[in-house]
Design a protein around this motif. Sequence first.
Motif, PDB file in Angstrom:
ATOM      1  N   ASN A 134      27.070  35.362  12.255  1.00 47.98           N
ATOM      2  CA  ASN A 134      27.183  36.339  13.331  1.00 47.98           C
ATOM      3  C   ASN A 134      27.205  37.746  12.740  1.00 47.98           C
ATOM      4  O   ASN A 134      27.942  38.018  11.791  1.00 47.98           O
ATOM      5  N   GLY A 135      26.395  38.620  13.287  1.00 44.99           N
ATOM      6  CA  GLY A 135      26.245  39.965  12.756  1.00 44.99           C
ATOM      7  C   GLY A 135      24.964  40.169  11.978  1.00 44.99           C
ATOM      8  O   GLY A 135      24.610  41.309  11.653  1.00 44.99           O
ATOM      9  N   ASP A 160      26.833  39.014  18.154  1.00 43.74           N
ATOM     10  CA  ASP A 160      26.765  40.288  17.440  1.00 43.74           C
ATOM     11  C   ASP A 160      25.506  40.412  16.582  1.00 43.74           C
ATOM     12  O   ASP A 160      25.384  41.350  15.796  1.00 43.74           O
TER      13      ASP A 160
END
Length: 340
Positions: A134-135, A160
């Motif tokens: 995530n990210g 994200d």
Amino acid sequence: MALRSRTKDKADRSAATDADNRMPLPRPGEYLVDPLLWASWLYHHDEMTQSQIADLMGVSRATVVNYLQQARDLHYVKVVVRPELLNSIDLAQQLKQAFGLTECMVIPFDGGIRPPSERIGRAGAQYLDQILMNGDVLGVAWGRTVLSLAENLPEKAMPDSCVVQVIGSQRSAYDGFTAEECVAFIAHRLHARSINLHAPAALSNAALRDALMREPTIQEQFARIRSCNKLLFGVCTVKANSLVFASGLISVDESKYYIANGAVGVIAGRFYDIDGNWLRGTMDDRMIGITLDDVRSVPTRIAAAGGPDKTDAILGALRGGYVTALITDEPTARNVLGRL
């Protein structure tokens, strides 16, 4: 719920002859409305045989077989061969050592039953599922194998993260997909933000391309492209049946300059030779999309490619340093190593 496949026992390999006329036993309340989930849980989690499940559910063993197949088709069950096991076989290790790769997956040969793009795409989906966090900002360049990967990517929540289109749009869809659709497929699976490059991949002239590149919106999109920490792409050949021609990205006549100068492969619309040198030409002056220099700047560069006609294209991509992680099949791996 994660369900793990196991070796089928001897009882499960016997022919199913039961009739669907048993009196059903009471079902657990939580599974009452979903026999597929019930059968899958008992089989994969509790390791019951198909015959035992049939007795418990009050149906035939053939019905249980159908339940389990439907559960797989509907993605109730996730069957995974751990990628690190494929990473450890000798061919993968040889490719890693020869080209300084951080990762390499070599899937076994299936005798030509299924197209390499389909099989490598499935393997690539497992690999991508393992490494994405995530990210992440994931850049995506289109292709048959990329589409197969997108269609087989397990669903996960990465709110994200961004999935970014790194090459502009082609004139028309090919085989029912476009660059935008590849990005949208992956973003949907990841519950991530999809960022498209709102411009044609190739303009009619260099002046128009330069003017469009000065637009603030396009500059913002390229800033996002250059922020990618992971990049996923396929590898095209320069043969007449290549996707770069079928898609309308470039004509066969226009490609003659590149081929005459030794082009063997194409990544995101950019041609290169057997040693990985970027071959710049008039097409590059008209293109909107990631360059090969940009490709090299991305920390994790995942190439999903294979097939009997792609040996030189993959070899050039590896020699050029455009790849840090390769997903391919056994015949392709052997052919590439045989060229060293």
